[in-house]
Design a protein around this motif. Structure first.
Motif, PDB file in Angstrom:
ATOM      1  N   TYR A  64       0.861  -1.179   0.000  1.00  0.00           N
ATOM      2  CA  TYR A  64       0.000   0.000   0.000  1.00  0.00           C
ATOM      3  C   TYR A  64       0.900   1.232   0.000  1.00  0.00           C
ATOM      4  N   GLY A 108       3.232  -1.628   7.910  1.00  0.00           N
ATOM      5  CA  GLY A 108       3.788  -0.465   8.569  1.00  0.00           C
ATOM      6  C   GLY A 108       5.242  -0.186   8.284  1.00  0.00           C
ATOM      7  N   GLY A 162       2.349   4.046   1.588  1.00  0.00           N
ATOM      8  CA  GLY A 162       2.536   4.466   2.974  1.00  0.00           C
ATOM      9  C   GLY A 162       2.773   5.955   3.124  1.00  0.00           C
ATOM     10  N   ARG A 163       3.339   6.562   2.107  1.00  0.00           N
ATOM     11  CA  ARG A 163       3.548   8.006   2.088  1.00  0.00           C
ATOM     12  C   ARG A 163       3.781   8.453   0.646  1.00  0.00           C
ATOM     13  N   TYR A 168       8.449   0.420   5.421  1.00  0.00           N
ATOM     14  CA  TYR A 168       8.807   0.797   4.050  1.00  0.00           C
ATOM     15  C   TYR A 168       9.557  -0.353   3.399  1.00  0.00           C
ATOM     16  N   VAL A 174      -2.779   8.354   0.391  1.00  0.00           N
ATOM     17  CA  VAL A 174      -2.051   7.419   1.244  1.00  0.00           C
ATOM     18  C   VAL A 174      -3.018   6.299   1.657  1.00  0.00           C
ATOM     19  N   LYS A 175      -2.504   5.099   1.788  1.00  0.00           N
ATOM     20  CA  LYS A 175      -3.234   3.875   2.128  1.00  0.00           C
ATOM     21  C   LYS A 175      -3.828   3.180   0.903  1.00  0.00           C
ATOM     22  N   TYR A 197       4.591   0.307   1.168  1.00  0.00           N
ATOM     23  CA  TYR A 197       4.747  -0.224   2.525  1.00  0.00           C
ATOM     24  C   TYR A 197       4.052  -1.571   2.659  1.00  0.00           C
TER      25      TYR A 197
END
Length: 234
Positions: free
Chosen positions: A135, A184, A137-138, A186, A225-226, A181
């Motif tokens: 996903y 949680g 993550g940032r 990277y 994000v996500k 990610y």
């Protein structure tokens, strides 16, 4: 970190669709670990998909409003089948999901159960391919690039950037970056903006996935994000 275990029930069912418009870029990538042996592909008055040269030049034209103004992409070096377009694409993944198809050098953004926006991409070279679910993550705009220790060992010439290379046209991550990610953490893999049109449709990176800058900006703007990312087996 290698991603594994994910699959997407998806397939492209039609090659017809309309492309959407946006901006452009230029910059070689440090993520490429080998020289490209691909010859340039010339465009005539229109592509095989019916896109005129003028339309393609507009789609991949300059983006002067960026922090670092992006020049037009040299589309004569890109096979027209890798131009951005909307296609029929059957999938059970939710709208917004990003699906990477490394075997065919495409990235899809799912629009609904039957359509997707398709982008041409470069992918990992032999030995750096991976697949699975992840996903976003940032996200980053003109992000700082820091080569991982493993890359520095393989390519000592990038050691000078161990403390980070500021964003800019020469930065390998380019104008936009989606960081992938898992649980949680990277993964060290990204979807990034490439200024090297000759790389599109080839396996040249250390596992990351690159889109032409104009395409990456288009995808980035629609990706929160996500967002789920599915990388299919190569």
């Amino acid at each position: 970190m290698i991603l594994d275990g994910g699959k997407a029930a998806a397939r492209e069912t039609d090659v017809r669709g309309r492309m959407e418009q946006t901006g452009a870029l230029s910059r070689r990538t440090f993520l490429m670990g080998s020289a490209l042996g691909l010859g340039a592909l010339g465009l005539a008055g229109c592509s095989a998909d019916g896109l005129s040269l003028a339309e393609a030049e507009k789609l991949y034209g300059p983006v002067p409003t960026e922090k670092f103004p992006i020049p037009a992409a040299d589309i004569s070096k890109v096979n027209p089948k890798y131009f951005r377009r909307t296609v029929r694409y059957e999938t059970k993944e939710a709208p917004g999901t990003i699906i990477v198809d490394p075997s065919n050098y495409y990235v899809y953004r799912v629009e609904d159960a039957e359509t997707a926006t398709r982008y041409g991409a470069n992918v990992g070279r032999s030995g750096f391919l991976w697949h699975g679910d992840a996903y976003v993550g940032r996200k980053g705009e003109w992000a700082t690039w820091t080569p991982p220790k493993e890359m520095i060992q393989r390519q000592p010439e990038v050691a000078k950037y161990a403390g980070g290379m500021p964003g800019g046209l020469e930065n390998p991550l380019g104008a936009r970056t989606l960081y992938l990610y898992q649980n949680g953490k990277y993964t060290l893999y990204t979807i990034y903006a490439s200024s090297d049109p000759e790389s599109i449709g080839t396996g040249v990176t250390s596992g990351c996935v690159g889109l032409l800058s104009q395409d990456m900006i288009h995808l980035y703007d629609q990706t929160p994000v996500k967002t789920k990312v599915v990388v299919l087996p190569a």
